[in-house]
Design an enzyme around this catalytic site. Structure first.
Site, PDB file in Angstrom:
ATOM      1  N   SER A  20       0.817  -1.215   0.000  1.00 32.83           N
ATOM      2  CA  SER A  20       0.000   0.000   0.000  1.00 32.83           C
ATOM      3  C   SER A  20       0.851   1.266   0.000  1.00 32.83           C
ATOM      4  CB  SER A  20      -0.909   0.008   1.229  1.00 32.83           C
ATOM      5  OG  SER A  20      -1.569   1.255   1.311  1.00 32.83           O
ATOM      6  N   SER A  22      -0.594   4.088   0.885  1.00 34.17           N
ATOM      7  CA  SER A  22      -1.279   5.008   1.810  1.00 34.17           C
ATOM      8  C   SER A  22      -0.360   5.514   2.926  1.00 34.17           C
ATOM      9  CB  SER A  22      -2.523   4.341   2.405  1.00 34.17           C
ATOM     10  OG  SER A  22      -3.511   4.218   1.408  1.00 34.17           O
ATOM     11  N   THR A  65      -8.987  -1.066   2.488  1.00 32.57           N
ATOM     12  CA  THR A  65      -8.710  -1.569   1.153  1.00 32.57           C
ATOM     13  C   THR A  65      -9.189  -3.005   1.025  1.00 32.57           C
ATOM     14  OG1 THR A  65      -6.984  -1.735  -0.533  1.00 32.57           O
ATOM     15  CG2 THR A  65      -6.270  -2.096   1.717  1.00 32.57           C
ATOM     16  N   LYS A  69     -13.805  -3.720   1.769  1.00 32.97           N
ATOM     17  CA  LYS A  69     -14.587  -2.503   1.492  1.00 32.97           C
ATOM     18  C   LYS A  69     -16.104  -2.701   1.634  1.00 32.97           C
ATOM     19  CE  LYS A  69     -11.386   0.043  -1.500  1.00 32.97           C
ATOM     20  NZ  LYS A  69     -11.200   0.730  -2.782  1.00 32.97           N
ATOM     21  N   ASP A 105     -13.307   7.174  -2.722  1.00 32.11           N
ATOM     22  CA  ASP A 105     -12.924   6.811  -4.098  1.00 32.11           C
ATOM     23  C   ASP A 105     -13.737   7.633  -5.095  1.00 32.11           C
ATOM     24  OD1 ASP A 105     -10.949   4.951  -3.546  1.00 32.11           O
ATOM     25  OD2 ASP A 105     -12.334   3.260  -3.470  1.00 32.11           O
ATOM     26  N   ALA A 128     -16.400  -4.742 -13.512  1.00 38.50           N
ATOM     27  CA  ALA A 128     -17.685  -4.620 -12.822  1.00 38.50           C
ATOM     28  C   ALA A 128     -17.501  -4.883 -11.330  1.00 38.50           C
ATOM     29  CB  ALA A 128     -18.697  -5.592 -13.424  1.00 38.50           C
ATOM     30  N   GLY A 130     -15.673  -3.534  -7.452  1.00 38.04           N
ATOM     31  CA  GLY A 130     -15.932  -2.397  -6.573  1.00 38.04           C
ATOM     32  C   GLY A 130     -15.586  -1.059  -7.206  1.00 38.04           C
ATOM     33  N   ALA A 131     -14.425  -0.981  -7.842  1.00 33.68           N
ATOM     34  CA  ALA A 131     -13.997   0.301  -8.432  1.00 33.68           C
ATOM     35  C   ALA A 131     -14.890   0.661  -9.616  1.00 33.68           C
ATOM     36  CB  ALA A 131     -12.536   0.208  -8.858  1.00 33.68           C
ATOM     37  N   LEU A 212      -7.490   3.171 -14.155  1.00 32.98           N
ATOM     38  CA  LEU A 212      -7.392   3.179 -12.692  1.00 32.98           C
ATOM     39  C   LEU A 212      -6.088   2.551 -12.206  1.00 32.98           C
ATOM     40  CD1 LEU A 212     -10.506   3.713 -13.066  1.00 32.98           C
ATOM     41  CD2 LEU A 212     -10.786   2.661 -10.843  1.00 32.98           C
ATOM     42  N   GLY A 235      -4.457   6.576 -12.923  1.00 34.50           N
ATOM     43  CA  GLY A 235      -5.098   6.204 -11.669  1.00 34.50           C
ATOM     44  C   GLY A 235      -4.436   6.833 -10.451  1.00 34.50           C
TER      45      GLY A 235
END
Ligand code: NAP
Length: 273
Positions: A20, A22, A65, A69, A105, A128, A130-131, A212, A235
């Site tokens: 990550s 983050s 993450t 989610k 997001d 198709a 989550g994002a 993304l 992204g």
């Protein structure tokens, strides 16, 4: 970094979290903005254990993450309306023991698509998951026409049922002139950098292409977009904007995202070698 007995803990939670970005983003923000906080990464397959940690340590801000989610939703005290409509939470704010779930997001996607006309535009959306569902939520809200292509047709049906649009197959790509192309699958992500969800022939001059994926920073899809004189949107723009929005929700303070773009780019290069 100087920590004190008052240093506040924030976290990225998921499984795995070892890659990550983050912590890099949020800890750089804390250092630059003079905030006495530290973000650590906690990977755990049990979302229940992670929520217990948020409540007991306490963790003041949690960036959520994959794969938690969706499953985190019933464990929180309150869900923001937009996160509820999307069906995914990527941020938890702990306000004196009350846990509220948000979806930033959506802000990341809106920032990435800033300046791109959405109303009435035809959008080819790959994925198709989550994002992709978060992208579709925004597209529906802004009045765009969604054409969804996905490996698993059932997932694409769920997406179009929830957010409108049409399912499309690759053989029919040529029949529509797309104003916007979005990749919300991992196709093209390192190490599979020679893969692309769409051939260059489907990208028209003047259109916008949003990938993304941000590892590598310039995917094959974005290279194709540039070659076709289309607008190439990384992204990383989304990742940065969603992270800055997480801090705005916690600190109730606006943070200038542009200051952190180069730190993240460097982080991706270092991480991916
Ligand atoms: P997800 O919920 O697991 O969904 C993955 C989607 O990609 C599904 O539609 C899946 O199709 C499809 N897919 C996976 N592997 C594929 C393959 N080899 N060939 C064709 N389709 C494939 O994941 P997600 O959270 O939506 O994430 C999707 C992508 O967006 C990831 O690359 C992730 O890194 C990226 N992302 C970026 C940001 C950012 O800030 N830039 C934020 C979130 C996600 P099936 O339904 O057929 O399985």
């Amino acid at each position: 970094m100087n920590f004190s007995p008052k240093t506040k803990l924030t976290a990225v939670i998921g499984n795995p979290v070892s890659q990550s970005l983050s912590p890099l983003l949020h800890n750089t923000i804390y250092a630059n903005e003079g905030i006495d906080a530290v973000m650590l990464a906690f990977g755990n397959p049990s979302v229940e254990n992670l929520v217990t940690a948020i409540r007991t340590l306490p963790i003041h801000l949690a960036a959520v993450t994959m794969p938690h989610k969706q499953t985190i939703i019933p464990l929180l005290d309150e869900i923001d309306d937009e996160a509820k409509a999307i069906g995914a939470v990527n941020t938890v704010i702990n306000r004196e023991g009350k846990l509220t779930g948000y979806n930033t997001d959506i802000r990341g996607i809106a920032d990435a698509l800033q300046g791109v006309a959405l109303k009435g535009s035809s959008v080819l959306l790959a994925g198709a998951g989550g994002a992709a569902r978060t992208v579709a939520y925004l597209l529906q809200k802004e009045g765009a026409k969604i054409y969804c292509v996905n490996r698993d047709r059932g997932q694409a049906e769920d997406l179009t049922k929830a957010f409108g649009g049409t399912i499309i197959e690759e053989k029919d790509f040529g029949s529509i002139s797309f104003d916007i192309i979005v990749n919300a699958t991992p196709i093209g992500m390192k190490p599979n950098i020679d893969a692309t969800p769409f051939g260059e022939e489907f990208i028209r001059e003047g259109s916008a292409v949003f990938d993304l994926v941000y590892s590598p920073l310039e995917t094959k899809l974005l290279k194709s977009a540039k070659a076709q004189n289309a607008r190439a949107i990384s992204g990383l723009t989304m990742f940065l904007a969603q992270g800055v929005e997480q801090e705005r929700l916690w600190l109730e303070k606006k943070i200038d995202a542009a200051r952190y773009q180069s730190v993240l780019e460097e982080g991706v290069r270092r991480r991916d070698g």
